[in-house]
Design a protein around this motif. Structure first.
Motif, PDB file in Angstrom:
ATOM      1  N   HIS A  46       0.653  -1.091   0.061  1.00 29.08           N
ATOM      2  CA  HIS A  46      -0.015   0.093  -0.054  1.00 29.08           C
ATOM      3  C   HIS A  46       0.844   1.321   0.004  1.00 29.08           C
ATOM      4  O   HIS A  46       1.979   1.144   0.576  1.00 29.08           O
ATOM      5  CB  HIS A  46      -1.092   0.088   1.151  1.00 29.08           C
ATOM      6  CG  HIS A  46      -1.916   1.082   1.132  1.00 29.08           C
ATOM      7  ND1 HIS A  46      -1.731   2.258   1.629  1.00 29.08           N
ATOM      8  CD2 HIS A  46      -3.222   0.982   0.945  1.00 29.08           C
ATOM      9  CE1 HIS A  46      -2.814   3.110   1.807  1.00 29.08           C
ATOM     10  NE2 HIS A  46      -3.615   2.238   1.080  1.00 29.08           N
ATOM     11  N   PRO A  47       0.524   2.336  -0.738  1.00 30.29           N
ATOM     12  CA  PRO A  47       1.434   3.679  -0.519  1.00 30.29           C
ATOM     13  C   PRO A  47       1.700   4.094   0.637  1.00 30.29           C
ATOM     14  O   PRO A  47       2.848   4.423   1.047  1.00 30.29           O
ATOM     15  CB  PRO A  47       0.420   4.530  -1.344  1.00 30.29           C
ATOM     16  CG  PRO A  47      -0.536   3.726  -2.262  1.00 30.29           C
ATOM     17  CD  PRO A  47      -0.583   2.620  -1.583  1.00 30.29           C
ATOM     18  N   ASP A  48       0.805   3.892   1.688  1.00 32.50           N
ATOM     19  CA  ASP A  48       1.172   4.332   3.117  1.00 32.50           C
ATOM     20  C   ASP A  48       1.678   3.216   4.101  1.00 32.50           C
ATOM     21  O   ASP A  48       1.591   3.336   5.151  1.00 32.50           O
ATOM     22  CB  ASP A  48      -0.268   5.055   3.799  1.00 32.50           C
ATOM     23  CG  ASP A  48      -0.554   6.185   2.975  1.00 32.50           C
ATOM     24  OD1 ASP A  48       0.267   6.851   2.519  1.00 32.50           O
ATOM     25  OD2 ASP A  48      -1.733   6.191   2.831  1.00 32.50           O
ATOM     26  N   VAL A  49       2.109   2.094   3.440  1.00 30.83           N
ATOM     27  CA  VAL A  49       2.755   1.014   4.318  1.00 30.83           C
ATOM     28  C   VAL A  49       3.691   1.490   5.274  1.00 30.83           C
ATOM     29  O   VAL A  49       4.331   2.302   5.030  1.00 30.83           O
ATOM     30  CB  VAL A  49       3.435   0.058   3.313  1.00 30.83           C
ATOM     31  CG1 VAL A  49       4.678   0.407   2.623  1.00 30.83           C
ATOM     32  CG2 VAL A  49       3.717  -1.414   4.011  1.00 30.83           C
ATOM     33  N   VAL A  50       3.659   0.624   6.801  1.00 34.80           N
ATOM     34  CA  VAL A  50       4.530   0.990   7.549  1.00 34.80           C
ATOM     35  C   VAL A  50       5.065  -0.588   8.006  1.00 34.80           C
ATOM     36  O   VAL A  50       4.284  -1.368   8.320  1.00 34.80           O
ATOM     37  CB  VAL A  50       4.017   1.488   8.645  1.00 34.80           C
ATOM     38  CG1 VAL A  50       4.780   1.764   9.868  1.00 34.80           C
ATOM     39  CG2 VAL A  50       3.306   2.992   8.315  1.00 34.80           C
ATOM     40  N   ALA A  60      16.511  -2.190  12.862  1.00 33.33           N
ATOM     41  CA  ALA A  60      15.696  -2.023  13.684  1.00 33.33           C
ATOM     42  C   ALA A  60      14.791  -0.702  13.202  1.00 33.33           C
ATOM     43  O   ALA A  60      15.255   0.217  12.487  1.00 33.33           O
ATOM     44  CB  ALA A  60      16.204  -1.602  15.083  1.00 33.33           C
ATOM     45  N   GLY A  61      13.606  -0.379  13.709  1.00 33.07           N
ATOM     46  CA  GLY A  61      12.929   0.593  13.503  1.00 33.07           C
ATOM     47  C   GLY A  61      11.544   0.731  12.676  1.00 33.07           C
ATOM     48  O   GLY A  61      11.168  -0.686  12.367  1.00 33.07           O
ATOM     49  N   ASP A  62      10.775   1.703  12.430  1.00 32.07           N
ATOM     50  CA  ASP A  62       9.833   1.932  11.619  1.00 32.07           C
ATOM     51  C   ASP A  62      10.203   2.261  10.215  1.00 32.07           C
ATOM     52  O   ASP A  62      10.794   3.360  10.088  1.00 32.07           O
ATOM     53  CB  ASP A  62       8.760   2.813  12.278  1.00 32.07           C
ATOM     54  CG  ASP A  62       8.125   2.350  13.678  1.00 32.07           C
ATOM     55  OD1 ASP A  62       8.452   1.183  13.811  1.00 32.07           O
ATOM     56  OD2 ASP A  62       7.261   3.068  14.179  1.00 32.07           O
ATOM     57  N   TRP A  63       9.483   1.684   9.183  1.00 31.88           N
ATOM     58  CA  TRP A  63       9.882   1.926   7.874  1.00 31.88           C
ATOM     59  C   TRP A  63       8.721   2.377   7.025  1.00 31.88           C
ATOM     60  O   TRP A  63       7.651   1.558   7.151  1.00 31.88           O
ATOM     61  CB  TRP A  63      10.680   0.879   7.259  1.00 31.88           C
ATOM     62  CG  TRP A  63      11.891   0.158   7.905  1.00 31.88           C
ATOM     63  CD1 TRP A  63      11.806  -0.639   9.180  1.00 31.88           C
ATOM     64  CD2 TRP A  63      13.460   0.573   7.874  1.00 31.88           C
ATOM     65  NE1 TRP A  63      13.155  -0.798   9.374  1.00 31.88           N
ATOM     66  CE2 TRP A  63      13.993   0.031   8.445  1.00 31.88           C
ATOM     67  CE3 TRP A  63      13.755   1.257   6.881  1.00 31.88           C
ATOM     68  CZ2 TRP A  63      15.377   0.026   8.590  1.00 31.88           C
ATOM     69  CZ3 TRP A  63      15.304   1.629   6.763  1.00 31.88           C
ATOM     70  CH2 TRP A  63      16.140   0.974   7.780  1.00 31.88           C
ATOM     71  N   HIS A  64       8.430   3.897   6.590  1.00 32.84           N
ATOM     72  CA  HIS A  64       7.354   4.154   6.046  1.00 32.84           C
ATOM     73  C   HIS A  64       7.454   4.183   4.522  1.00 32.84           C
ATOM     74  O   HIS A  64       8.375   4.634   4.003  1.00 32.84           O
ATOM     75  CB  HIS A  64       7.077   5.468   6.597  1.00 32.84           C
ATOM     76  CG  HIS A  64       7.033   5.613   8.094  1.00 32.84           C
ATOM     77  ND1 HIS A  64       5.699   5.486   8.587  1.00 32.84           N
ATOM     78  CD2 HIS A  64       7.710   5.451   9.176  1.00 32.84           C
ATOM     79  CE1 HIS A  64       5.881   5.726  10.004  1.00 32.84           C
ATOM     80  NE2 HIS A  64       7.254   5.592  10.229  1.00 32.84           N
ATOM     81  N   GLY A  65       6.273   3.796   4.012  1.00 30.39           N
ATOM     82  CA  GLY A  65       6.185   4.053   2.329  1.00 30.39           C
ATOM     83  C   GLY A  65       6.804   2.933   1.543  1.00 30.39           C
ATOM     84  O   GLY A  65       7.746   2.410   2.264  1.00 30.39           O
ATOM     85  N   ALA A  66       6.510   2.736   0.293  1.00 35.52           N
ATOM     86  CA  ALA A  66       7.358   1.953  -0.326  1.00 35.52           C
ATOM     87  C   ALA A  66       9.011   2.186  -0.393  1.00 35.52           C
ATOM     88  O   ALA A  66       9.637   1.476  -0.506  1.00 35.52           O
ATOM     89  CB  ALA A  66       6.815   1.953  -1.839  1.00 35.52           C
TER      90      ALA A  66
END
Length: 151
Positions: A46-50, A60-66
């Motif tokens: 999805h374009p707003d994937v996390v 580690a961490g949060d990775w946002h968007g494609a």
């Protein structure tokens, strides 16, 4: 590969099985550093994937968007030279899946082999992966396998 989707009514497992197969091909092709194409994997996002990884793993961490996921997988393929996912079990919910699987991978830096159980928790939106969180059975072991032995 052992990635069997099982019977789910939503089609989530089919999307995810296709994503996992693309992921294994991407790692086998050497990832971003070898010029592997991320497009097949991105087509499932999805374009707003996390994507969320715990604090003790090498990525580690949060990775946002494609684009964030592309950077995550670049780091992931700098960590692992091989990836095998097997014994995958899907547990379907209203908006997503919980997955239990066996992950076997070889560290690029140490050459050591990881063999562990992993849990993925995913939500979907518009038939695409919207969010995923990964938990390793022994995240400290993941770090140990990828960290060079002290001289």
């Amino acid at each position: 590969m052992g990635t069997t989707a099982g019977a789910t009514s939503s089609g989530f497992a089919d999307v995810l099985a296709s994503f996992y197969e693309a992921e294994q091909r991407y790692v086998a092709a050497g990832g971003a550093k070898a010029g592997a194409d991320f497009g097949e994997m991105a087509s499932h996002l999805h374009p707003d994937v996390v994507g969320r990884q715990g604090p003790t793993v090498p990525y580690a961490g949060d990775w946002h968007g494609a684009e964030g996921l592309r950077r995550f997988f670049a780091r992931f393929t700098q960590t692992w030279s091989s990836l095998e996912l097997s014994d995958i079990q899907y547990f379907e919910g209203e908006t997503g899946l919980a997955i239990q699987m066996r992950m076997q991978a070889t560290s690029v830096v140490t050459g050591k082999r990881l063999d562990t159980m992993v849990g993925h928790f995913l939500t979907f939106e518009d038939g695409l992966i919207r969010e995923f969180t990964v938990y390793y059975h022994d995240p400290v072991h993941v770090a140990e396998v990828t960290r060079p032995d002290p001289a």
